[in-house]
Write a protein that holds these residues in place. Structure first.
Motif, PDB file in Angstrom:
ATOM      1  N   GLY A  42     -32.854 -24.562  36.175  1.00 21.25           N
ATOM      2  CA  GLY A  42     -32.817 -24.912  37.594  1.00 21.25           C
ATOM      3  C   GLY A  42     -31.899 -23.968  38.348  1.00 21.25           C
ATOM      4  N   ALA A  43     -31.566 -24.362  39.569  1.00 20.42           N
ATOM      5  CA  ALA A  43     -30.814 -23.479  40.469  1.00 20.42           C
ATOM      6  C   ALA A  43     -29.452 -23.093  39.890  1.00 20.42           C
ATOM      7  N   HIS A  44     -28.768 -24.020  39.195  1.00 23.09           N
ATOM      8  CA  HIS A  44     -27.453 -23.690  38.618  1.00 23.09           C
ATOM      9  C   HIS A  44     -27.584 -22.607  37.549  1.00 23.09           C
ATOM     10  N   HIS A  45     -28.664 -22.699  36.759  1.00 21.45           N
ATOM     11  CA  HIS A  45     -28.889 -21.679  35.725  1.00 21.45           C
ATOM     12  C   HIS A  45     -29.081 -20.317  36.385  1.00 21.45           C
ATOM     13  N   LEU A  88     -19.119 -24.556  39.962  1.00 18.18           N
ATOM     14  CA  LEU A  88     -19.696 -25.693  39.233  1.00 18.18           C
ATOM     15  C   LEU A  88     -18.562 -26.433  38.527  1.00 18.18           C
ATOM     16  N   SER A  89     -18.733 -27.734  38.339  1.00 21.10           N
ATOM     17  CA  SER A  89     -17.726 -28.500  37.610  1.00 21.10           C
ATOM     18  C   SER A  89     -17.749 -28.072  36.149  1.00 21.10           C
ATOM     19  N   PRO A  90     -16.621 -28.220  35.421  1.00 20.44           N
ATOM     20  CA  PRO A  90     -16.598 -27.833  34.006  1.00 20.44           C
ATOM     21  C   PRO A  90     -17.714 -28.505  33.206  1.00 20.44           C
ATOM     22  N   THR A  91     -17.997 -29.763  33.502  1.00 19.72           N
ATOM     23  CA  THR A  91     -19.051 -30.482  32.766  1.00 19.72           C
ATOM     24  C   THR A  91     -20.413 -29.844  33.020  1.00 19.72           C
ATOM     25  N   THR A  92     -20.702 -29.578  34.299  1.00 20.18           N
ATOM     26  CA  THR A  92     -22.002 -28.975  34.633  1.00 20.18           C
ATOM     27  C   THR A  92     -22.105 -27.597  34.005  1.00 20.18           C
ATOM     28  N   LEU A  93     -21.019 -26.816  34.091  1.00 12.89           N
ATOM     29  CA  LEU A  93     -21.063 -25.466  33.537  1.00 12.89           C
ATOM     30  C   LEU A  93     -21.314 -25.494  32.027  1.00 12.89           C
ATOM     31  N   ALA A 103     -24.837 -24.205  27.757  1.00 11.77           N
ATOM     32  CA  ALA A 103     -25.447 -24.649  26.490  1.00 11.77           C
ATOM     33  C   ALA A 103     -26.963 -24.462  26.544  1.00 11.77           C
ATOM     34  N   GLN A 104     -27.567 -24.799  27.674  1.00 15.13           N
ATOM     35  CA  GLN A 104     -29.022 -24.637  27.802  1.00 15.13           C
ATOM     36  C   GLN A 104     -29.418 -23.165  27.788  1.00 15.13           C
ATOM     37  N   LEU A 105     -28.615 -22.322  28.461  1.00 15.41           N
ATOM     38  CA  LEU A 105     -28.930 -20.890  28.484  1.00 15.41           C
ATOM     39  C   LEU A 105     -28.776 -20.281  27.089  1.00 15.41           C
ATOM     40  N   LEU A 106     -27.767 -20.741  26.340  1.00 12.97           N
ATOM     41  CA  LEU A 106     -27.585 -20.257  24.963  1.00 12.97           C
ATOM     42  C   LEU A 106     -28.776 -20.673  24.094  1.00 12.97           C
ATOM     43  N   ALA A 107     -29.206 -21.917  24.251  1.00 13.47           N
ATOM     44  CA  ALA A 107     -30.337 -22.413  23.459  1.00 13.47           C
ATOM     45  C   ALA A 107     -31.623 -21.673  23.821  1.00 13.47           C
ATOM     46  N   ASP A 108     -31.735 -21.312  25.095  1.00 12.57           N
ATOM     47  CA  ASP A 108     -32.917 -20.597  25.591  1.00 12.57           C
ATOM     48  C   ASP A 108     -32.963 -19.165  25.070  1.00 12.57           C
ATOM     49  N   GLY A 109     -31.801 -18.627  24.701  1.00 12.19           N
ATOM     50  CA  GLY A 109     -31.766 -17.249  24.201  1.00 12.19           C
ATOM     51  C   GLY A 109     -31.555 -16.200  25.265  1.00 12.19           C
ATOM     52  N   ALA A 110     -31.342 -16.640  26.520  1.00  9.55           N
ATOM     53  CA  ALA A 110     -31.153 -15.668  27.608  1.00  9.55           C
ATOM     54  C   ALA A 110     -29.741 -15.096  27.616  1.00  9.55           C
ATOM     55  N   VAL A 111     -28.785 -15.826  27.037  1.00  6.78           N
ATOM     56  CA  VAL A 111     -27.396 -15.353  27.010  1.00  6.78           C
ATOM     57  C   VAL A 111     -26.845 -15.521  25.594  1.00  6.78           C
ATOM     58  N   VAL A 170     -38.898  -8.012  41.799  1.00  4.45           N
ATOM     59  CA  VAL A 170     -39.333  -9.204  42.544  1.00  4.45           C
ATOM     60  C   VAL A 170     -39.737 -10.305  41.561  1.00  4.45           C
ATOM     61  N   ALA A 171     -40.439  -9.927  40.479  1.00  5.52           N
ATOM     62  CA  ALA A 171     -40.800 -10.914  39.453  1.00  5.52           C
ATOM     63  C   ALA A 171     -39.545 -11.511  38.815  1.00  5.52           C
ATOM     64  N   LEU A 172     -38.554 -10.678  38.514  1.00  5.21           N
ATOM     65  CA  LEU A 172     -37.313 -11.189  37.910  1.00  5.21           C
ATOM     66  C   LEU A 172     -36.604 -12.153  38.860  1.00  5.21           C
ATOM     67  N   ASP A 173     -36.552 -11.785  40.151  1.00  2.00           N
ATOM     68  CA  ASP A 173     -35.930 -12.684  41.137  1.00  2.00           C
ATOM     69  C   ASP A 173     -36.595 -14.055  41.114  1.00  2.00           C
ATOM     70  N   HIS A 174     -37.928 -14.069  41.078  1.00  2.00           N
ATOM     71  CA  HIS A 174     -38.673 -15.332  41.229  1.00  2.00           C
ATOM     72  C   HIS A 174     -38.753 -16.142  39.945  1.00  2.00           C
ATOM     73  N   PHE A 175     -38.914 -15.443  38.814  1.00  2.00           N
ATOM     74  CA  PHE A 175     -39.257 -16.164  37.582  1.00  2.00           C
ATOM     75  C   PHE A 175     -38.122 -16.205  36.573  1.00  2.00           C
ATOM     76  N   PHE A 176     -36.972 -15.575  36.907  1.00  2.00           N
ATOM     77  CA  PHE A 176     -35.840 -15.638  35.986  1.00  2.00           C
ATOM     78  C   PHE A 176     -34.541 -15.941  36.733  1.00  2.00           C
ATOM     79  N   TYR A 177     -34.143 -15.087  37.665  1.00  2.00           N
ATOM     80  CA  TYR A 177     -32.833 -15.260  38.307  1.00  2.00           C
ATOM     81  C   TYR A 177     -32.820 -16.413  39.324  1.00  2.00           C
ATOM     82  N   SER A 178     -33.974 -16.963  39.656  1.00  2.00           N
ATOM     83  CA  SER A 178     -34.002 -18.184  40.478  1.00  2.00           C
ATOM     84  C   SER A 178     -33.603 -19.376  39.617  1.00  2.00           C
ATOM     85  N   GLY A 179     -33.707 -19.230  38.288  1.00  2.00           N
ATOM     86  CA  GLY A 179     -33.473 -20.363  37.378  1.00  2.00           C
ATOM     87  C   GLY A 179     -34.721 -21.191  37.186  1.00  2.00           C
ATOM     88  N   VAL A 180     -35.796 -20.855  37.883  1.00  2.00           N
ATOM     89  CA  VAL A 180     -37.031 -21.625  37.783  1.00  2.00           C
ATOM     90  C   VAL A 180     -38.012 -20.849  36.910  1.00  2.00           C
TER      91      VAL A 180
END
Ligand SMILES: [Zn+2]
Length: 371
Positions: A2-5, A29-34, A39-47, A359-369
């Protein structure tokens, strides 16, 4: 996702590896949200989380989170009048595979071009073994609708309102987004090129037409009527030649590939050193004057910090840049004289395709969506 990602991914893209503490401070972001988001980004393999980052001496150093640039890929497509260029890039716009093909203007219909684009994307993906793409960005030769799905009108191809995104999605199954082609180039310079950390980037591009795109604080300038920045249609002579837009004496009616080729008595595909050849002729000085006149208007209206030159202008002889660096400053507002920089594109002849990929990266990756 989502947007935070997306927010965290953009910080890692623009500022490199960061500790969780800095990410929390920068993202607010709050420590909990971060913790949840990373954790989700690590599981996704993006980071990934690896080497410790230096601390300020208080507490133990934290592990840095960093972007994994090759975790995912996108396709970028530049559709020009008669020429299509494609790249598959990683998450920081580095090309992994490229292709190009020509088409006849105005005979070729958009469905034929899109069918060939779909074929070339499949071929590039197979050859480069990058796995499934996140999506496709199409840089197109004209303004696009607000949803970025259709090109509205393209003077240089004769196409009117073809729903290019939907057409390509049906053939490839990949999410697709459109952007005006020269605006895409400006976005690419702003994210990954010479325009990084520059507030206002104006890209000017000469090929079959004379196009421009403006990015302000990372966001493409999209004024009323979904218009691109129509620098090529600034009228510089009331009695000049008829332009493709129906007006007379626009900059583009004097400075376009067809007119310059005719002046050089050249036939066939345009050479990459078109302007170097023109430099040796009597047409060179008037072209420089027209370019200087038009750019001085653009600078006073749009106040870009940086103008990036692409297409034939990106391959222009150095004398073009020295002419502009000498003759533009006296024509623009005093505060702009010290700020303005003029540079060639960072991406050479691939500027358009890397623009599409950005433009594709902006929309389909860095948007978090993800789609
Ligand atoms: Zn015009």
């Amino acid at each position: 996702m989502g947007a935070h990602h997306g927010q965290i991914l953009r910080i890692l893209r623009d500022e490199g590896a960061q500790s969780r503490a800095i990410l929390a401070r920068r993202s607010k972001l709050s420590p909990t949200t971060l913790t949840h988001v990373t954790a989700q980004l690590l599981a996704d393999g993006a980071v990934a989380e690896d080497e410790p980052v230096a601390s300020n001496g208080v507490g133990r150093p934290g592990l840095a989170i960093r972007l994994l640039p090759d975790a995912y890929h996108v396709a970028g497509v530049h559709i020009g009048a008669g020429l299509v260029q494609l790249v598959v890039t990683n998450l920081i716009g580095v090309p992994k595979a490229a292709a190009a093909f020509d088409f006849e203007v105005p005979q070729t219909q958009p469905d034929a071009v899109i069918a060939r684009v779909a074929y070339e994307i499949e071929r590039l993906v197979a050859e480069s073994s990058v796995g499934r793409l996140l999506g496709v960005g199409l840089g197109v030769p004209g303004p696009v609708d607000a949803e970025q799905r259709s090109i509205l009108a393209s003077l240089n191809t004769g196409w009117r309102n073809p729903p290019l995104a939907e057409m390509l999605e049906q053939q490839t199954g990949l999410a697709t987004v459109l952007e005006h082609n020269v605006s895409s180039m400006a976005i690419a310079e702003s994210r990954f090129g010479i325009g990084r950390d520059v507030p206002a980037v104006l890209f000017v591009y000469l090929r079959s037409g004379f196009g421009a795109g403006l990015v302000i604080d990372g966001i493409p300038f999209r004024p009323g009527g979904h218009g691109a920045v129509e620098l090529g249609h600034i009228q510089i002579s009331q009695n000049g030649p008829l332009c493709s837009c129906g007006n007379h004496g626009c900059l583009e009616s004097y400075v376009n590939e067809r007119v310059l080729m005719r002046a050089l008595e050249l036939k066939g595909p345009p050479p990459s050193d078109l302007l170097a050849q023109l430099e040796k002729t009597a047409e060179w000085a008037p072209m420089l004057t027209r370019l200087t006149d038009s750019l001085s208007i653009a600078i006073n209206l749009l106040t870009p910090d940086l103008i990036v030159f692409g297409g034939h202008l990106g391959e222009a002889p150095e004398s073009l840049f020295s002419h502009l660096r000498t003759h533009l400053p006296p024509r623009v507002m005093p505060h702009m004289r010290d700020i303005l920089r003029l540079e060639r594109t960072s991406f050479g002849s691939q500027a358009g395709a890397i623009g599409g990929a950005t433009v594709a990266l902006d929309h389909f990756f860095y948007s978090g969506v993800r789609h």
